[in-house]
Enzyme design. Structure first.
Site, PDB file in Angstrom:
ATOM      1  N   ASN A 162       0.769  -1.045   0.097  1.00 31.50           N
ATOM      2  CA  ASN A 162       0.040  -0.006  -0.128  1.00 31.50           C
ATOM      3  C   ASN A 162       0.767   1.224   0.148  1.00 31.50           C
ATOM      4  OD1 ASN A 162      -1.843   1.983   0.551  1.00 31.50           O
ATOM      5  ND2 ASN A 162      -2.536   1.508   2.565  1.00 31.50           N
ATOM      6  N   TRP A 163       1.188   1.878  -1.263  1.00 31.67           N
ATOM      7  CA  TRP A 163       2.084   2.948  -1.361  1.00 31.67           C
ATOM      8  C   TRP A 163       1.625   4.229  -0.478  1.00 31.67           C
ATOM      9  CZ3 TRP A 163       4.146   2.852  -7.164  1.00 31.67           C
ATOM     10  CH2 TRP A 163       4.570   1.600  -7.266  1.00 31.67           C
ATOM     11  N   LYS A 164       0.446   4.140  -0.536  1.00 28.72           N
ATOM     12  CA  LYS A 164      -0.402   5.346   0.077  1.00 28.72           C
ATOM     13  C   LYS A 164      -0.007   6.746  -0.827  1.00 28.72           C
ATOM     14  CE  LYS A 164      -0.201   3.414   4.713  1.00 28.72           C
ATOM     15  NZ  LYS A 164      -0.090   3.512   6.234  1.00 28.72           N
ATOM     16  N   GLY A 201       2.688  -1.256   4.392  1.00 31.05           N
ATOM     17  CA  GLY A 201       2.652   0.381   3.926  1.00 31.05           C
ATOM     18  C   GLY A 201       3.996   0.711   3.748  1.00 31.05           C
ATOM     19  N   GLY A 202       4.891   1.352   4.642  1.00 34.46           N
ATOM     20  CA  GLY A 202       6.220   1.915   4.503  1.00 34.46           C
ATOM     21  C   GLY A 202       7.202   0.837   4.010  1.00 34.46           C
ATOM     22  N   GLU A 246      -7.047   5.104   7.479  1.00 35.68           N
ATOM     23  CA  GLU A 246      -6.711   6.594   7.235  1.00 35.68           C
ATOM     24  C   GLU A 246      -7.906   7.304   6.445  1.00 35.68           C
ATOM     25  OE1 GLU A 246      -3.083   5.705   5.353  1.00 35.68           O
ATOM     26  OE2 GLU A 246      -2.232   5.272   7.088  1.00 35.68           O
ATOM     27  N   GLU A 266      -5.932  -4.499  10.437  1.00 37.20           N
ATOM     28  CA  GLU A 266      -4.835  -3.664  10.678  1.00 37.20           C
ATOM     29  C   GLU A 266      -5.069  -2.882  12.052  1.00 37.20           C
ATOM     30  OE1 GLU A 266      -2.628  -2.480   6.840  1.00 37.20           O
ATOM     31  OE2 GLU A 266      -4.509  -1.022   6.913  1.00 37.20           O
TER      32      GLU A 266
END
Ligand code: PGA
Length: 251
Positions: free
Chosen positions: A9-11, A235-236, A98, A168
């Site tokens: 998930n690159w956001k 994510g990160g 988010e 999550e």
């Protein structure tokens, strides 16, 4: 046997050129790795069409990080499920904490998004999870149950079978605080028991449930070793090809 999966998930990271470069790096790296699980990358909308071309013929599948809760029309700035699907994306991350927290997406909005994704042949990766205060007061199970009942337990068994869930815990996202393998396993087993109650054991056994929240190359193997943890939503650590590939190798 249910699908094992590692999804990125690159956001809101990477401009178009950087995103294409990362996708190319992943294609190259995974060519040699022959992953034992499904690999998905979730990118911003503007990357989808280009990244879709880059990953053609590779093991990587593509996800959007969101879609509109309306079908089409005068909704300036929105991107519909149909538009997402037309880029070649096969998945759509929905219900991310988010989106829930910053863009006020509640269960009703998310139920619409899930329905529109499915209608347009997109497979939802549906996120659920409690915030820190809810965990501290022992309410995590009831919160997660309400999220499932509010947005996906309305589906037919056939449609529910197209959904991947991602547990999550919000307190673990981007914080460096990971759920312990026991906390993850307990929640995943609880989620599977809810699915079994609603749709029966077979559907529950076939549902892929990912863990997300500060999952990285160091802790992935320990988390994935649990019987009900089928992979990760990353994510990160999905923003650097070597890190993401190490997590895939751990699955
Ligand atoms: P993180 O994010 O891996 O950076 O904690 C996970 C997610 O929000 O999907």
């Amino acid at each position: 046997m249910r699908t094992k999966m590692v999804a990125g998930n690159w956001k809101m990271n990477k401009n178009l050129q950087e995103g294409i470069a990362l996708a190319k790096e992943l294609v190259e790296a995974l060519k040699n790795q022959e992953p034992k699980c499904a690999v998905v990358i979730g990118t911003p909308f503007i990357h989808l069409a280009s990244v879709s071309e880059v990953i053609k013929g590779s093991v990587i599948k593509l996800a959007a990080e969101n879609c509109a809760d309306k079908e089409k029309g005068a909704y300036t700035g929105e991107v519909s499920a149909e538009m997402v699907r037309s880029t070649g994306a096969e998945y759509c991350i929905l219900g991310h904490s988010e989106r829930r927290a910053y863009y006020h997406e509640d269960c009703d909005i998310l139920r619409e998004k899930v329905l529109l994704a499915l209608k347009n042949d997109l497979k939802p990766i549906f996120c659920i999870g409690e915030v820190k205060e809810e965990r501290e007061s022992g309410k995590q199970n009831e919160v997660v149950k309400a999220q499932l009942e509010g947005s996906v337990f309305n589906l037919s068994a056939e449609d529910f079978g197209k959904i991947t869930l991602a547990y999550e815990p919000v307190w673990a996202i981007g914080t460096g605080l990971t759920a312990t393998p026991e906390q993850a396993q307990d929640m995943h087993a609880f989620i599977r028991s809810l699915i079994a109650e609603k749709y029966g054991k077979q559907v529950a056994d076939d549902t892929t449930i990912l863990y997300g929240g500060s999952c990285n190359a160091k802790n992935a193997a320990e988390l994935f070793a649990n019987p009900d943890v089928d992979g990760g939503l990353i994510g990160g650590a999905s923003l650097k090809a070597p890190d993401f590939c190490a997590i895939i190798a751990a699955r």
